[in-house]
Motif scaffolding. Structure first.
Motif, mmCIF file in Angstrom:
data_model
loop_
_atom_site.group_PDB
_atom_site.id
_atom_site.type_symbol
_atom_site.label_atom_id
_atom_site.label_comp_id
_atom_site.label_asym_id
_atom_site.label_seq_id
_atom_site.Cartn_x
_atom_site.Cartn_y
_atom_site.Cartn_z
ATOM 1 N N LYS A 40 2.895 -9.654 84.669
ATOM 2 C CA LYS A 40 1.376 -10.471 84.274
ATOM 3 C C LYS A 40 1.504 -11.860 83.977
ATOM 4 O O LYS A 40 2.334 -12.028 82.568
ATOM 5 N N ASN A 41 0.755 -11.973 85.195
ATOM 6 C CA ASN A 41 1.077 -13.723 84.999
ATOM 7 C C ASN A 41 -0.609 -14.337 85.591
ATOM 8 O O ASN A 41 -1.512 -13.364 86.082
ATOM 9 N N ALA A 42 -1.017 -15.633 85.454
ATOM 10 C CA ALA A 42 -2.179 -16.352 85.836
ATOM 11 C C ALA A 42 -2.386 -16.098 87.321
ATOM 12 O O ALA A 42 -3.244 -16.589 87.700
ATOM 13 N N SER A 43 -1.269 -15.932 88.405
ATOM 14 C CA SER A 43 -1.220 -15.748 89.928
ATOM 15 C C SER A 43 -2.241 -14.743 90.018
ATOM 16 O O SER A 43 -3.044 -14.758 91.486
ATOM 17 N N CYS A 44 -2.652 -13.737 89.814
ATOM 18 C CA CYS A 44 -3.359 -12.863 89.798
ATOM 19 C C CYS A 44 -5.028 -12.568 88.643
ATOM 20 O O CYS A 44 -4.894 -12.589 87.881
ATOM 21 N N PRO A 45 -6.028 -12.507 89.285
ATOM 22 C CA PRO A 45 -7.574 -12.076 88.344
ATOM 23 C C PRO A 45 -6.830 -10.864 87.428
ATOM 24 O O PRO A 45 -6.235 -10.263 87.323
ATOM 25 N N SER A 46 -8.249 -10.985 86.571
ATOM 26 C CA SER A 46 -8.071 -9.898 85.828
ATOM 27 C C SER A 46 -8.451 -8.464 85.959
ATOM 28 O O SER A 46 -8.973 -8.576 86.622
#
Length: 80
Positions: A40-46
């Motif tokens: 879980k990181n910022a590279s994928c959308p919510s």
């Protein structure tokens, strides 16, 4: 009768899916070939997590954003 009972027990053991996938906070440094890790990181959308698949030497890891329902996932801390 024993063979039938053994077959039923083994089919129940192998037929049960895993109840939860562990979601890491950072991508692991070491990942065996074809091993899958969810990050879980910022590279994928919510609502999505990064699915990282390990590769054999000389090839790049495969990365893709996939949907992961909240009830199937548990958040864990990755060791650096």
């Amino acid at each position: 009768m024993r063979i039938l009972m053994s077959a039923v027990v083994l089919s129940c053991f192998f037929g049960l899916p895993c109840s939860a996938q562990t979601i890491l906070k950072s991508e692991p440094l070491m990942l065996a070939p074809y091993e899958v890790a969810f990050v879980k990181n910022a590279s994928c959308p919510s609502g999505q997590v990064l699915k990282v698949t390990g590769a054999i030497r000389g090839l790049h890891r495969r990365k893709a954003c996939v949907a992961m329902p909240g009830e199937q996932a548990s958040l864990a801390a990755a060791t650096p």
